[in-house]
Scaffold this motif. Structure first.
Motif, PDB file in Angstrom:
ATOM      1  N   SER A 106      40.350  -9.628 -43.522  1.00 37.75           N
ATOM      2  CA  SER A 106      40.653 -10.842 -42.769  1.00 37.75           C
ATOM      3  C   SER A 106      41.111 -11.916 -43.748  1.00 37.75           C
ATOM      4  O   SER A 106      40.425 -12.204 -44.731  1.00 37.75           O
ATOM      5  CB  SER A 106      39.417 -11.327 -42.006  1.00 37.75           C
ATOM      6  N   THR A 107      42.290 -12.492 -43.485  1.00 38.64           N
ATOM      7  CA  THR A 107      42.831 -13.446 -44.447  1.00 38.64           C
ATOM      8  C   THR A 107      43.833 -14.376 -43.769  1.00 38.64           C
ATOM      9  O   THR A 107      44.387 -14.064 -42.712  1.00 38.64           O
ATOM     10  CB  THR A 107      43.520 -12.715 -45.617  1.00 38.64           C
ATOM     11  N   HIS A 108      44.063 -15.533 -44.401  1.00 39.13           N
ATOM     12  CA  HIS A 108      45.145 -16.425 -43.997  1.00 39.13           C
ATOM     13  C   HIS A 108      46.361 -16.236 -44.900  1.00 39.13           C
ATOM     14  O   HIS A 108      47.415 -16.827 -44.654  1.00 39.13           O
ATOM     15  CB  HIS A 108      44.691 -17.894 -44.083  1.00 39.13           C
TER      16      HIS A 108
ATOM     17  N   LEU B  57      44.758 -10.872 -38.850  1.00 39.36           N
ATOM     18  CA  LEU B  57      45.416 -12.168 -38.953  1.00 39.36           C
ATOM     19  C   LEU B  57      45.224 -12.980 -37.681  1.00 39.36           C
ATOM     20  O   LEU B  57      44.960 -12.431 -36.613  1.00 39.36           O
ATOM     21  CB  LEU B  57      46.918 -11.985 -39.193  1.00 39.36           C
TER      22      LEU B  57
ATOM     23  N   SER C  47      41.079 -16.015 -51.592  1.00 40.90           N
ATOM     24  CA  SER C  47      41.122 -17.465 -51.429  1.00 40.90           C
ATOM     25  C   SER C  47      40.632 -18.163 -52.697  1.00 40.90           C
ATOM     26  O   SER C  47      39.554 -17.875 -53.209  1.00 40.90           O
ATOM     27  CB  SER C  47      40.254 -17.880 -50.240  1.00 40.90           C
TER      28      SER C  47
ATOM     29  N   PRO D  64      45.538 -17.572 -36.350  1.00 42.06           N
ATOM     30  CA  PRO D  64      45.283 -18.969 -36.707  1.00 42.06           C
ATOM     31  C   PRO D  64      43.799 -19.307 -36.581  1.00 42.06           C
ATOM     32  O   PRO D  64      43.000 -18.516 -36.052  1.00 42.06           O
ATOM     33  CB  PRO D  64      46.123 -19.750 -35.686  1.00 42.06           C
ATOM     34  N   ASN D  65      43.421 -20.469 -37.067  1.00 37.99           N
ATOM     35  CA  ASN D  65      42.041 -20.922 -36.917  1.00 37.99           C
ATOM     36  C   ASN D  65      41.673 -20.961 -35.436  1.00 37.99           C
ATOM     37  O   ASN D  65      42.454 -21.431 -34.605  1.00 37.99           O
ATOM     38  CB  ASN D  65      41.862 -22.316 -37.517  1.00 37.99           C
TER      39      ASN D  65
ATOM     40  N   GLU E 120      55.749 -13.210 -43.029  1.00 35.83           N
ATOM     41  CA  GLU E 120      55.396 -14.542 -42.545  1.00 35.83           C
ATOM     42  C   GLU E 120      56.283 -14.952 -41.369  1.00 35.83           C
ATOM     43  O   GLU E 120      55.809 -15.516 -40.377  1.00 35.83           O
ATOM     44  CB  GLU E 120      55.521 -15.555 -43.682  1.00 35.83           C
TER      45      GLU E 120
ATOM     46  N   GLU F  24      38.657 -13.223 -46.420  1.00 38.16           N
ATOM     47  CA  GLU F  24      39.372 -14.127 -47.332  1.00 38.16           C
ATOM     48  C   GLU F  24      39.099 -13.786 -48.807  1.00 38.16           C
ATOM     49  O   GLU F  24      38.627 -14.633 -49.573  1.00 38.16           O
ATOM     50  CB  GLU F  24      38.976 -15.583 -47.057  1.00 38.16           C
TER      51      GLU F  24
END
Length: 294
Positions: A193-195, A36, A167, A38-39, A276, A164
Motif C-alpha cells: 500500500s503506497t501513495h 492504490l 515514505s 486517494p486519502n 501516474e 508506505e
C-alpha cells in the motif's frame, strides 16, 4: 502451499455512519499486488481487515483455508502474517540482532537455535549484516525500514502486508528497498500500500485501486497505464490549462510545461501515458460508475 485471499461483498461502516468500504470483491493470489487510492479511499480499513485487526460489517474474507469471521481463523492468519506498518515502533537501545530476536519470541519461535538462524539469515537478506550489533537508535530511515522488513519476514509468513514502505527515504535507499521488495513476492502474497506510484510501477505486476470504498480497478499494472492512452497531453504555456487534470508541471525558460490527462487544450501534444497518468484517468472515469475498469 499456495495461499489465496478471497474477499466477497465486504463492507465496513463505522460508528456515526461513515462507510469506509462497500461491496468489495477481490481475489488476490501469490506475487506482489499494489494497493492504490486517494486519502479516505478505504486502503487502511482493508489492510486492517486483512490483518485481523478489524471486523467487516458485512461480507466474508478467507485467507487460504481460514475464515476471518472466526476467532480460530483470525488466530491462524496472524501466525502466517508478516506486517510492516508505516510507523514501526522500534526499541532504540536494542541492537538489530536483539530486536529481531525479541520479535521472533513474540511470534512464537521458541527454539533458540532456530531463532538465531532466522535472525542471522534475515539480517543478511536485508543488507544489515555489518550492522547487526549496532543499536537501532543510530539507524538511518532506510536501515530502519529494512529492519522492519526483516521482522515482517520472521517465521516465513505466507502473507506480507507493507504500508508506505519508502515514505521519507532518499532516492538511493528507495531504489535499494524496491529491489528488496521485488525479490520477496515470488512465492507468497505481498500487498504493498503506497501513495508513491513509481514504487508500484517498479515492483508490482498487479494493482488494485480503491476510491470511495469501492474497487475501481484490479488487473495488471500495465493495463492501468493504458487507461490514459490517447488522453495524456503535454502543453507548454504561461497560463494554467482550463481543461483536463494537471498531473505534473515543470518550469521551463519558454514557460511552464504541463502534463495533463483529459480534454486537450489548444496546442497540446499527445504523449505516451505513464502509470501516474493512468491512475489519474481511472479516478476521472470512476466518477461515472459505468466507466469503472475491472
Amino acid at each position: 502451499m499456495t495461499v489465496n485471499i478471497v474477499i466477497e461483498g465486504v463492507g465496513k461502516v463505522y460508528r456515526g455512519g461513515h462507510t469506509a468500504l462497500e461491496g468489495v470483491d477481490l481475489r488476490i493470489g501469490p506475487g506482489m499486488t499494489g494497493l492504490l487510492g486517494p486519502n479516505g479511499a478505504g486502503k487502511t480499513t482493508l489492510m486492517r481487515i486483512l490483518t485481523g485487526v478489524l471486523r467487516p460489517t458485512s461480507g466474508r474474507v478467507r485467507i487460504g483455508d481460514h475464515d476471518l469471521a472466526t476467532s480460530a481463523g483470525r488466530t491462524a492468519v496472524k501466525r502466517m502474517l508478516g506486517y510492516l506498518p508505516q510507523e514501526l515502533a522500534l526499541y532504540p537501545d536494542l541492537t538489530a540482532r536483539e530486536f529481531l530476536d525479541y520479535i521472533a519470541l513474540l511470534k512464537g519461535i521458541d527454539d533458540k537455535r532456530a531463532r538465531h538462524e532466522q535472525v542471522e539469515a534475515l539480517v543478511g537478506q536485508v543488507g544489515l549484516e555489518d550492522h547487526r550489533a549496532r543499536r537501532v537508535g543510530g539507524f538511518s530511515g532506510g536501515m530502519k525500514r529494512r529492519l522492519g522488513i526483516a521482522q515482517a519476514l520472521l517465521g516465513d509468513p505466507r502473507l506480507i502486508v507493507v504500508d508506505e514502505p519508502t515514505s521519507g527515504l532518499d532516492p538511493q535507499e528507495r531504489m535499494r528497498f524496491r529491489a528488496l521488495l521485488a525479490g520477496l513476492g515470488r512465492d507468497r502474497i505481498m500487498i504493498l500500500s503506497t501513495h508513491i506510484l513509481d514504487d508500484v510501477a517498479q515492483t508490482c505486476p498487479r494493482v488494485c485501486v480503491l476510491n470511495e470504498g469501492r474497487v475501481r480497478y484490479h488487473e495488471t499494472t500495465a493495463g492501468l497505464t493504458e487507461a490514459a492512452a490517447g488522453r495524456t497531453y503535454r502543453l507548454v504555456s504561461n497560463t494554467r490549462p482550463e481543461h483536463g487534470t494537471v498531473v505534473n508541471a515543470v518550469s521551463r525558460p519558454e514557460g511552464t510545461e504541463y502534463r495533463l490527462v483529459g480534454p486537450p487544450p489548444p496546442g497540446a501534444q499527445l504523449v505516451n501515458p505513464s502509470l501516474e497518468d493512468g491512475y489519474v484517468a481511472l479516478l476521472q472515469q470512476s466518477q461515472n460508475p459505468a466507466n469503472v475498469m475491472r
